[in-house]
Scaffold this motif. Sequence first.
Motif, PDB file in Angstrom:
ATOM      1  N   MET A   1       0.848  -1.198   0.000  1.00  0.00           N
ATOM      2  CA  MET A   1       0.000   0.000   0.000  1.00  0.00           C
ATOM      3  C   MET A   1       0.884   1.249   0.000  1.00  0.00           C
ATOM      4  O   MET A   1       1.753   1.405   0.853  1.00  0.00           O
ATOM      5  CB  MET A   1      -0.911   0.005   1.237  1.00  0.00           C
ATOM      6  N   THR A   2       0.684   2.142  -0.981  1.00  0.00           N
ATOM      7  CA  THR A   2       1.482   3.343  -1.084  1.00  0.00           C
ATOM      8  C   THR A   2       1.050   4.364  -0.031  1.00  0.00           C
ATOM      9  O   THR A   2      -0.016   4.255   0.579  1.00  0.00           O
ATOM     10  CB  THR A   2       1.354   3.977  -2.471  1.00  0.00           C
TER      11      THR A   2
ATOM     12  N   THR B   1      -2.255   6.021  -0.995  1.00  0.00           N
ATOM     13  CA  THR B   1      -3.373   5.092  -0.819  1.00  0.00           C
ATOM     14  C   THR B   1      -3.752   5.006   0.655  1.00  0.00           C
ATOM     15  O   THR B   1      -4.941   4.997   1.019  1.00  0.00           O
ATOM     16  CB  THR B   1      -3.002   3.697  -1.339  1.00  0.00           C
ATOM     17  N   LEU B   2      -2.739   4.971   1.514  1.00  0.00           N
ATOM     18  CA  LEU B   2      -2.990   4.939   2.963  1.00  0.00           C
ATOM     19  C   LEU B   2      -3.700   6.213   3.420  1.00  0.00           C
ATOM     20  O   LEU B   2      -4.654   6.158   4.213  1.00  0.00           O
ATOM     21  CB  LEU B   2      -1.667   4.777   3.705  1.00  0.00           C
ATOM     22  N   LEU B   3      -3.253   7.355   2.909  1.00  0.00           N
ATOM     23  CA  LEU B   3      -3.891   8.623   3.270  1.00  0.00           C
ATOM     24  C   LEU B   3      -5.334   8.661   2.783  1.00  0.00           C
ATOM     25  O   LEU B   3      -6.230   9.147   3.488  1.00  0.00           O
ATOM     26  CB  LEU B   3      -3.109   9.792   2.684  1.00  0.00           C
ATOM     27  N   ASP B   4      -5.577   8.153   1.583  1.00  0.00           N
ATOM     28  CA  ASP B   4      -6.947   8.109   1.070  1.00  0.00           C
ATOM     29  C   ASP B   4      -7.829   7.235   1.960  1.00  0.00           C
ATOM     30  O   ASP B   4      -8.977   7.584   2.252  1.00  0.00           O
ATOM     31  CB  ASP B   4      -6.963   7.588  -0.372  1.00  0.00           C
TER      32      ASP B   4
ATOM     33  N   ALA C   1     -11.517   2.044  -8.797  1.00  0.00           N
ATOM     34  CA  ALA C   1     -10.386   1.128  -8.950  1.00  0.00           C
ATOM     35  C   ALA C   1     -10.297   0.162  -7.779  1.00  0.00           C
ATOM     36  O   ALA C   1      -9.884  -0.991  -7.941  1.00  0.00           O
ATOM     37  CB  ALA C   1      -9.092   1.929  -9.070  1.00  0.00           C
ATOM     38  N   ASN C   2     -10.713   0.623  -6.605  1.00  0.00           N
ATOM     39  CA  ASN C   2     -10.640  -0.218  -5.405  1.00  0.00           C
ATOM     40  C   ASN C   2     -11.900  -0.002  -4.571  1.00  0.00           C
ATOM     41  O   ASN C   2     -11.937   0.878  -3.689  1.00  0.00           O
ATOM     42  CB  ASN C   2      -9.388   0.117  -4.598  1.00  0.00           C
ATOM     43  N   PRO C   3     -12.955  -0.781  -4.805  1.00  0.00           N
ATOM     44  CA  PRO C   3     -14.221  -0.606  -4.071  1.00  0.00           C
ATOM     45  C   PRO C   3     -14.120  -0.831  -2.569  1.00  0.00           C
ATOM     46  O   PRO C   3     -15.080  -0.561  -1.843  1.00  0.00           O
ATOM     47  CB  PRO C   3     -15.148  -1.645  -4.717  1.00  0.00           C
ATOM     48  N   ALA C   4     -12.957  -1.285  -2.102  1.00  0.00           N
ATOM     49  CA  ALA C   4     -12.787  -1.464  -0.655  1.00  0.00           C
ATOM     50  C   ALA C   4     -12.982  -0.150   0.091  1.00  0.00           C
ATOM     51  O   ALA C   4     -13.354  -0.159   1.272  1.00  0.00           O
ATOM     52  CB  ALA C   4     -11.400  -2.032  -0.351  1.00  0.00           C
ATOM     53  N   TYR C   5     -12.745   0.966  -0.588  1.00  0.00           N
ATOM     54  CA  TYR C   5     -12.994   2.262   0.055  1.00  0.00           C
ATOM     55  C   TYR C   5     -14.454   2.386   0.485  1.00  0.00           C
ATOM     56  O   TYR C   5     -14.755   2.922   1.553  1.00  0.00           O
ATOM     57  CB  TYR C   5     -12.656   3.403  -0.905  1.00  0.00           C
ATOM     58  N   LEU C   6     -15.354   1.914  -0.346  1.00  0.00           N
ATOM     59  CA  LEU C   6     -16.774   1.963   0.008  1.00  0.00           C
ATOM     60  C   LEU C   6     -17.066   1.054   1.192  1.00  0.00           C
ATOM     61  O   LEU C   6     -17.930   1.357   2.023  1.00  0.00           O
ATOM     62  CB  LEU C   6     -17.633   1.558  -1.190  1.00  0.00           C
TER      63      LEU C   6
END
Length: 206
Positions: free
Chosen positions: A1-2, A5-8, A61-66
């Motif tokens: 994880m960049t 990405t971690l901040l997001d 791109a990454n629905p894990a955010y939802l």
Amino acid sequence: MTLFTLLDHASVLIFALTGALVASRAQLDVVGFLFFACLTAVGGGTLRDVLLDRNPVFWIANPAYLGVASAAALVVFFTAHRFESRYRVLLWLDACALAVAVAAGSGVAQALGHPAPVVVVMGMITGCMGGLMRDVVSNEVPLILKQGELYVTCAFAGSAATVLAAQVTPSPGLAAIGCALVTFGLRAGSLAFGWRLPVYKSRPPR
């Protein structure tokens, strides 16, 4: 994880908590909680990615955010009643989310090689737009429009700190930390000590 990405992920989580708290103040059902949490969590980052032409948008791109936002909504749905002042909690969580989101937005723009003005604007958009959408949809006075309060100013200063830090250190991590500290420090000072900027006062026409 960049790093970004971690901040997001962090900004999505904290902004989702604020969206769910707004839903609790409006006494919505669980679907309303999920809607407000997700809208608040991804609103600013979505606009950032669209303007920067990042394809696909980060949460597509990454629905894990939802998933993160939805989990936060459910936690608040079952625990919001425990807080004596949900609005006070909302303000401080929003301050944390603002700091992280501004660091994410300005850092992403900088990593893509955009010039300083774009970096500053993207940090402000990422930090402010999710909360603005939340407040407008809930028919609340947006926090960014509270008279004299430091809000957009905090986002501007934090984004500018990202630009300045890049001149001093090549480390994006240090730049992000500096940005978050400046943003949160100013917002916390506004909340705790009443720091304000002068506001325009109209005068009778001559």
